[in-house]
Write an enzyme that holds these catalytic residues in place. Structure first.
Site, mmCIF file in Angstrom:
data_model
loop_
_atom_site.group_PDB
_atom_site.id
_atom_site.type_symbol
_atom_site.label_atom_id
_atom_site.label_comp_id
_atom_site.label_asym_id
_atom_site.label_seq_id
_atom_site.Cartn_x
_atom_site.Cartn_y
_atom_site.Cartn_z
ATOM 1 N N ASP A 135 15.996 77.923 73.689
ATOM 2 C CA ASP A 135 17.394 77.948 74.108
ATOM 3 C C ASP A 135 18.197 78.804 73.150
ATOM 4 O O ASP A 135 18.141 78.610 71.934
ATOM 5 C CB ASP A 135 17.961 76.520 74.145
ATOM 6 N N TYR A 137 22.053 80.730 72.169
ATOM 7 C CA TYR A 137 23.421 80.249 71.892
ATOM 8 C C TYR A 137 24.286 81.498 71.988
ATOM 9 O O TYR A 137 24.945 81.871 71.055
ATOM 10 C CB TYR A 137 23.406 79.644 70.480
ATOM 11 N N HIS A 142 31.683 80.151 73.841
ATOM 12 C CA HIS A 142 31.169 78.804 73.587
ATOM 13 C C HIS A 142 31.000 78.563 72.082
ATOM 14 O O HIS A 142 31.442 77.541 71.553
ATOM 15 C CB HIS A 142 29.832 78.612 74.311
ATOM 16 N N GLU A 208 25.398 71.259 80.047
ATOM 17 C CA GLU A 208 25.632 72.610 79.545
ATOM 18 C C GLU A 208 25.349 73.564 80.687
ATOM 19 O O GLU A 208 24.244 73.583 81.239
ATOM 20 C CB GLU A 208 24.733 72.925 78.337
ATOM 21 N N GLU A 210 24.189 76.656 81.988
ATOM 22 C CA GLU A 210 23.374 77.752 81.479
ATOM 23 C C GLU A 210 22.635 78.412 82.626
ATOM 24 O O GLU A 210 22.563 77.878 83.727
ATOM 25 C CB GLU A 210 22.322 77.234 80.470
ATOM 26 N N GLN A 249 23.762 64.321 68.797
ATOM 27 C CA GLN A 249 23.680 65.660 68.195
ATOM 28 C C GLN A 249 24.463 65.741 66.872
ATOM 29 O O GLN A 249 23.967 66.260 65.872
ATOM 30 C CB GLN A 249 24.240 66.686 69.199
ATOM 31 N N TYR A 253 21.939 66.630 63.656
ATOM 32 C CA TYR A 253 21.609 68.059 63.647
ATOM 33 C C TYR A 253 21.476 68.701 62.277
ATOM 34 O O TYR A 253 20.941 69.799 62.143
ATOM 35 C CB TYR A 253 22.571 68.839 64.548
ATOM 36 N N LYS A 262 18.880 66.812 72.696
ATOM 37 C CA LYS A 262 18.661 67.880 73.670
ATOM 38 C C LYS A 262 17.387 67.699 74.468
ATOM 39 O O LYS A 262 17.266 68.266 75.558
ATOM 40 C CB LYS A 262 18.568 69.224 72.930
ATOM 41 N N THR A 358 25.009 77.663 76.558
ATOM 42 C CA THR A 358 26.170 77.369 77.410
ATOM 43 C C THR A 358 26.983 78.634 77.654
ATOM 44 O O THR A 358 27.297 79.361 76.708
ATOM 45 C CB THR A 358 27.055 76.314 76.722
#
Ligand code: MN
Length: 424
Positions: A135, A137, A142, A208, A210, A249, A253, A262, A358
Site C-alpha cells: 500500500d 501513501y 491525504h 480508505e 483507494e 493505528q 504505529y 490495517k 487514500t
C-alpha cells in the site's frame, strides 16, 4: 499506441444499458460461476458476462497463446502469466467477437446460450490470487491532511514525502471482494493517553478510498522495472477500500508503522479493468517539485482521470454520498510506484496488488476517509436519515464507485460494497 478494442465507434450486439460502466470499450476480467458451473474466467459487458472457458472450447480464441486451463481456473493469474501482449490480443479478439458488425458469434444462438450469462445468474469470486500486497501513501492532499491533524500544519508532510513514493507491505490474506461483510476489528486502543490501553472493539473504524493495480510477472530478484517499462508489467486496476481502525493505528504505529489496524480487511471490486481500457483517460498529473530523482522521471501522461465516490448506507436506509474524488489528484503515479518498488531489486510477481493509498482531492468534500471528512471526529457528517457519522458504525454499508468518461463513452469499475457487522 492504438488499441483496437478502445475504438469509440464500436457498438456491441450485446445490450449495454445507458450509463453502464461496462460498454464494449471496457471489457474487464473477473472470476465467476453460475449455479451449475465451476469457477472460470469471465469478461463483463453491460449486464452480461462472457464465459471465456466456453468461448475457448468452442474455438473462438484460436491462434492466441492460451490453453484451456488459463480460463478454466479459479484465478486470473494463469491467464495473466501469458503477459501483456497476450491479454491485449485477447481483449481485442473478444471486442471483435462482440462487435455488432461481426456475425461470428452473434449469429450462433446456441453458442451465445453457452457463452453468455446475465449478471443476475452468477456469483463473483476473488479474481486474483494475490501473492503480496503493498500500500502506497501517494496522495499529497491525504498525507497533508493526516500530517496536519496528527502533527503540525506547518510540517504536515514528512521531509521524505516529496522524494519517495512512501509505502508499506500490507497483508494479502485478508483482501476480500465486494459483497463480503466484515466484522468490526478488536484490539488495543488507548482513548485516554493518561491511562493504560484497553482491549476492545475498535471505536474509530474508517474506510480508505483507494484504487489498486495488479501486476503481471515482474523481473528476476535483483532487477528493477523502469518507469518506461512499468506499464508492460501492470495488468489492470480495481477499486479498493483499505479498511482502517484509526484508534488501533494511533496506538500501534510507532515505530514500525501500521499493523493490526490495517490487516483485518481490505475490499476490492470484482472486475479488473485493464490498463489498456484506461489508456484513453490518461491525463497529466500534478507538477512534481522538487524535481524527482532520475529513476522516478517519466515521459508522457501517466495519471488517469477516474471519478471516485464513496457512499454510506445505514441499515434499511438510503445511501448518502459522502465523498467525490479523482485519482488524477494523486501525486505519485503508477509507473513511479512500480519503479520505486523495484528500484532496490525487489521482485514483484504475477498477481501482486499495489494500493494507491487514500485518494483525497483538494476540497473537503473530496477527502477519501472519515478521518479527514469528519476531521478526526470534530465535524460529523449528517446522513440522509438524519443520523450523524464521525466514523463507520455497525451495520453501515460502505460503497465505493469509480468511472472514467469522455466523448460519450463511460468506462467504469462497478462498485465495492462492504457491510460492517458488530465485533465478534
Ligand atoms: Mn491504505
Amino acid at each position: 499506441m492504438k488499441i483496437d478494442a478502445n475504438n469509440l465507434a464500436l457498438k456491441s450486439w450485446v445490450n449495454v444499458p445507458q450509463g453502464s460502466d461496462f460498454p464494449i470499450q471496457n471489457l474487464p476480467f473477473g472470476i465467476f460461476k453460475t449455479a451449475s458451473s465451476t469457477l472460470r474466467v469471465g469478461l463483463r459487458i453491460g449486464d452480461s458476462v462472457l464465459d471465456l472457458k466456453e468461448l475457448y472450447e468452442l474455438g473462438y480464441l484460436h491462434g492466441l497463446p492460451f490453453v484451456l486451463s488459463d480460463f478454466d481456473n479459479e484465478f486470473l493469474n494463469s491467464m495473466m502469466k501469458k503477459g501483456k501482449q497476450a491479454t491485449r490480443d485477447l481483449r481485442n479478439r473478444i471486442s471483435h467477437l462482440l462487435d455488432v458488425k461481426n456475425n461470428e458469434l452473434q449469429a450462433n444462438s446456441n453458442h451465445i446460450q453457452q457463452c453468455i450469462s446475465s449478471v443476475k445468474e452468477i456469483t463473483m469470486s476473488m479474481p486474483v490470487q494475490i501473492g503480496d500486497y503493498t500500500d502506497f501513501y501517494s496522495s499529497r492532499e491525504h498525507a497533508t491532511n493526516i500530517g496536519t491533524m496528527i502533527r503540525d500544519p506547518k510540517n504536515a508532510l514528512m521531509p521524505n514525502w516529496l522524494w519517495i513514493p512512501v509505502g508499506y507491505h500490507g497483508r494479502a490474506s485478508s483482501i476480500i471482494i465486494s459483497g463480503q461483510d466484515i466484522h468490526r476489528p478488536k484490539g488495543q486502543i488507548r482513548p485516554n493517553p493518561e491511562a493504560d490501553p484497553l482491549y476492545e472493539p475498535c471505536r474509530l473504524l474508517d474506510f480508505e478510498l483507494e484504487m489498486a493495480f495488479i501486476t503481471y510477472e515482474g523481473k528476476a530478484l535483483g532487477d528493477s522495472i523502469t518507469t518506461t517499462e512499468a506499464e508492460d508489467y501492470i495488468f489492470g486496476m480495481c477499486l479498493f477500500n483499505d479498511w482502517s481502525a484509526r484508534d488501533i493505528q494511533t496506538w500501534e504505529y510507532v515505530p514500525l508503522g501500521p499493523f493490526l489496524s490495517k490487516n483485518f480487511a481490505s475490499s476490492m471490486s470484482a472486475w479488473i479493468v485493464t490498463l489498456d481500457a484506461l489508456e484513453p483517460f490518461k491525463v497529466e498529473g500534478p507538477v512534481q517539485d522538487p524535481k524527482v530523482l532520475s529513476y522516478l522521471e517519466f515521459e508522457g501522461k501517466k495519471s488517469y482521470d477516474i471519478n471516485l465516490e464513496v457512499s454510506i448506507q445505514p441499515e434499511n436506509q438510503e445511501e448518502t454520498l459522502v465523498c467525490q474524488s479523482n485519482i488524477k489528484y494523486m501525486y505519485w503515479n503508477l509507473v513511479q510506484q512500480l519503479a520505486h518498488h523495484t528500484v532496490n531489486g525487489c521482485n514483484v510477481r504475477c498477481g501482486d496488488l499495489m494500493g494507491s493509498g487514500t485518494i483525497s482531492g483538494p476540497t473537503p468534500d473530496s477527502y477519501g476517509s472519515m478521518m479527514e471528512l469528519s476531521w478526526r471526529g470534530t465535524k460529523p457528517l449528517t446522513l440522509k436519515d438524519g443520523s450523524e457519522r464521525k466514523f463507520i458504525q455497525d451495520k453501515d454499508t460502505v460503497i465505493l464507485r469509480g468511472y472514467c468518461s469522455n466523448d460519450g463513452v463511460r468506462v467504469g469499475f462497478g462498485e465495492v460494497v462492504t457491510k460492517v457487522l458488530p465485533a465478534k
